[in-house]
Scaffold this motif. Structure first.
Motif: not given
Length: 288
Positions: A33-42, A44-59
């Motif tokens: 799983v890759i968590v897609l989030h707004r850069p300003s979002s807080k 939740p706690a993520l495990d070491a295997e979960t990736q994150t990438r910045p994404l805003d639906i309005g991008d």
């Protein structure tokens, strides 16, 4: 499905109520799983295997394509933003260099008919976006469910545990209301996202209870006699005319009273099921 064949799943809205439950289910099932989030979002706690990438639906299209690179299945658990923004986002999805295997939009509601949602703009908007996604050729999988358990024992469905009253429409006293908890729905969606082939639609119902059964559970747990009252057609019409949550509440209550609950693509996840007795006890514990 082996680790080498697991799809990469992108999740939008992981910080929300449903999104956080989905993230927990996906990580519990060891999904990629890759968590897609707004850069300003807080987040939740993520495990070491979960990736994150910045994404805003309005991008822009280029930004959306960069964020979704390598993602096979996209789950959108965010609430609707703006019709024009959402429509543009769908266009970006349709133009991805590598098409998605599946897009699971933020629908997650009852299987309403067009007549049942005629005055519910929120649901109509969601359905219009789903239709547009399919028009654009996006492989879209909708997941519907029973009434969210957290809403059932509340004024949303005409139930007041503290007062010991049920205000029901039509034959709801003897008709079963399908119910789904967030955890059960999340477990199902996480499993569905990892299937080798996804259908166009699924329905996830955890358990059902009639108005009479809900009243009995409240009486048994709380020791208070429950009074069942009538939610009239005139009251339902007024609530629908008010719009917003009141209109959605009226649509659910009327649907319950008429007993029309199709379950296309019924899906049962490998997760434990709750029941109305447990739901009532939990609600009383929280309120008391």
């Amino acid at each position: 499905m082996t680790n080498t064949t697991k799809p990469t799943i992108g999740l939008i809205g992981a910080s929300g109520l449903l999104g956080s439950a989905l993230l927990k289910a996906l990580t519990t099932q060891h999904a990629k799983v890759i968590v897609l989030h707004r850069p300003s979002s807080k987040l939740p706690a993520l495990d070491a295997e979960t990736q994150t990438r910045p994404l805003d639906i309005g991008d822009s299209e280029a930004e959306v394509h960069k964020a979704l690179e390598g993602i096979d299945v996209l789950i959108n658990a965010s609430s609707r933003t703006d019709p024009a923004v959402d429509a543009a986002f769908l266009s970006h999805l349709a133009n991805l260099p590598k098409p998605l295997k599946a897009y699971i939009p933020s629908d997650f509601s009852l299987n309403f008919t067009p007549d049942e949602i005629r005055d519910v703009a929120f649901i109509q908007g969601k359905e219009a976006l789903i239709a547009r996604a399919r028009e654009l050729g996006i492989p879209t999988t909708t997941v519907h469910n029973g009434t969210f358990e957290s809403f059932v024992l509340s004024p949303f469905t005409g139930i007041d545990i503290a007062a010991g009253t049920l205000t029901l429409y039509g034959d709801a006293e003897d008709r079963a209301l399908p119910i789904t908890s967030l955890a059960y729905l999340a477990a199902a969606v996480a499993e569905i996202a990892q299937l080798p082939t996804l259908k166009a639609e699924y329905t996830v119902v955890e358990y059902s209870a009639t108005g009479r059964e809900i009243a009995a559970a409240i009486e048994s747990a709380g020791g208070k006699k429950v009074v069942i009252k009538s939610f009239t057609p005139e009251e339902a019409a007024a609530a629908k005319a008010a719009g917003g949550v009141e209109a959605l509440s009226a649509a659910v209550r009327v649907k319950w009273g008429k007993g029309q609950w199709p379950e296309p693509g019924a899906y049962t996840p490998s997760a434990p099921k709750r029941d109305i007795t447990k739901a009532v006890q939990d609600a009383l514990d929280k309120s008391g």
